[in-house]
Write an enzyme that holds these catalytic residues in place. Structure first.
Site, short mmCIF file in Angstrom:
data_model
loop_
_atom_site.label_atom_id
_atom_site.label_comp_id
_atom_site.label_asym_id
_atom_site.label_seq_id
_atom_site.Cartn_x
_atom_site.Cartn_y
_atom_site.Cartn_z
N GLN A 251 0.87 -1.09 0.06
CA GLN A 251 -0.05 -0.16 0.12
C GLN A 251 0.69 1.43 0.03
O GLN A 251 1.84 1.19 0.68
CB GLN A 251 -0.97 0.20 1.22
CG GLN A 251 -2.10 -1.15 1.43
CD GLN A 251 -3.04 -1.07 0.14
OE1 GLN A 251 -3.31 0.18 -0.41
NE2 GLN A 251 -3.66 -2.18 -0.18
N ASP A 345 -8.90 -7.94 -2.66
CA ASP A 345 -8.31 -6.57 -3.04
C ASP A 345 -7.53 -6.71 -4.35
O ASP A 345 -6.37 -7.07 -4.30
CB ASP A 345 -7.34 -6.28 -1.91
CG ASP A 345 -6.40 -4.85 -2.33
OD1 ASP A 345 -7.01 -4.42 -3.22
OD2 ASP A 345 -5.66 -4.75 -1.52
N CYS A 371 -8.66 -0.14 -5.98
CA CYS A 371 -7.99 1.06 -6.24
C CYS A 371 -8.39 1.63 -7.46
O CYS A 371 -7.67 2.45 -8.36
CB CYS A 371 -6.49 0.55 -6.47
SG CYS A 371 -6.07 -0.57 -7.83
#
Length: 415
Positions: A251, A345, A371
């Site tokens: 991240q 994710d 994202c």
């Protein structure tokens, strides 16, 4: 001269008027004149970086904190609204502060003995030589200046090597630079160069010592070779030191990671079993695993999978690491039915095939970290069609002053 107010910032960072005119570098409340010039309004601030306007790394440095937060929230809420997802609650956005980004991918090029390191200009292949960067952690910025001198040396050595082999020595050098701040310091990866001979090896070792690098790797086209690593490089995830393979995903900021992890813990902390899909090094797996929760961590990248597996074993965490390509071989509904919840994710493209299997399962709760609000919204629509309700959205702006936005979302299956 007629003036039109800027009413919002579009997805790519341009200011937009009510009539549909676009203006780069504008902020809400600015006035756009007929000739295209901008009269700054109350939300327009002086960009903090001298490179803004040329460097393609940032698009929104002209926005004050309030309008920057509004942009991040709007990117997420607009994606939800466009697919009629019916979000019950959208939390205030989290913005990472200046000087907090702990990883960066830069480009280095040389000509006639001069090296330029930086981001590319917007919509161009030209590089902007970074003299400063208010986005990056200072530890990363501090390496860039000395790195220029090392690259000159490596480039000269590469040219001499070609000359010895009977080839023409070229003055130009090009390399991709990866910088990551790890537990031990800066991890530097150089891709596109090779270094032959004792003199070049000694130059790289001296550079690593002088700049207190955690690791230096060189990739001449066959994968990264470690030149310097005085102790194994790790990244700490929820208190667990995880081996950090070169080039691994992380991240962008510590505080952004903390915001996403906090959402996952709040939403899934009471679940006895969780499937963490596209788990990487275990950012969410280690955050959720504990006395009352067992986690399956499924990841396709072998290095990341092995790092997660090793850390779980050493630290005695209830994380079962599974090496599996979820694009080609997604977990099936009958496999997912064993879990109380799923966290995923995925990369920017989303995870349509895996989400379809989740929709077919009996899983009651899904946390989707994304994202890319656009691909997230397409996948989220599949969950809503299958009977899930979008309970909450949390926008996260890790890439400060950029149009890149992330989010955490909670889906609960309806009665």
């Amino acid at each position: 001269m007629e003036k039109e107010p800027i009413i919002r910032i579009a997805a790519k960072g341009d200011g937009v008027t009510a009539s549909g005119r676009f203006a780069w570098g504008a902020a809400p409340g600015d006035l756009l004149l007929t000739d295209g010039t901008i009269e700054p309004g109350p939300h327009h601030v002086t960009p903090p970086c001298r490179h803004f306007g040329r460097c393609g790394g940032c698009q929104l440095q002209q926005l004050d904190e309030e309008s920057l937060a509004q942009f991040v929230e709007a990117r997420v809420s607009n994606a939800s609204s466009a697919h009629e997802l019916g979000a019950q609650h959208i939390a205030p956005p989290h913005l990472s502060p200046p000087g907090s980004r702990r990883r960066a991918s830069l480009r280095a090029e040389s000509s006639q003995g001069r090296v330029v390191i930086g981001f590319r200009e917007a919509a161009s292949h030209r590089l902007v030589e970074l003299a400063e960067c208010p986005v990056l952690r200072p530890e990363l910025v501090a390496v860039i200046g000395p790195l220029r001198k090392l690259l000159i040396t490596l480039g000269q050595g590469q040219g001499q090597g070609k000359a010895k082999k009977g080839k023409h020595a070229h003055a130009r050098m090009a390399a991709d630079i990866e910088l990551t701040l790890t537990d031990q310091g800066v991890d530097l990866g150089i891709k596109g160069l090779s270094a032959e001979g004792l003199a070049l090896t000694e130059a790289m070792l001296d550079f690593s010592r002088q700049n207190a690098l955690a690791r230096l790797t060189l990739d001449g086209g066959y994968g990264p070779d470690t030149v310097w690593e005085p102790e194994p490089v790790t990244i700490t995830l929820s208190g667990v030191a995880v081996p950090f393979p070169p080039g691994s995903f992380l991240q962008a900021t510590e505080d952004g990671e903390a915001a996403l992890v906090a959402a996952a813990r709040e939403w899934l902390g009471d679940c006895a079993t969780v499937a963490d899909l596209f788990s990487g090094l275990g950012t969410f797996a280690f955050a959720l695993a504990g006395p009352g929760t067992k986690v399956l961590a499924a990841e396709a990248a072998r290095d990341a999978h092995l790092a997660c597996k090793a850390a779980a074993g050493i630290n005695g965490r209830p994380v079962h690491a599974l090496h599996r390509d979820l694009f080609r071989n997604p977990l099936l509904a009958e496999e997912l039915n064993r879990f109380a919840a799923v966290l995923l994710d995925p990369p920017r493209a989303g995870a349509r095939e895996q989400v379809e299997r989740i929709a077919e399962s009996t899983v009651a709760r899904v946390v989707y970290i994304s994202c890319n609000p656009s691909s997230w919204a397409r996948d989220a629509a599949l969950l809503v069609e299958a009977g899930f309700e979008l309970k909450e959205l949390r926008p996260v702006g890790q890439f400060r002053w950029s149009t890149h936005v992330e989010l955490a979302s909670l889906f609960v299956r309806g009665d």
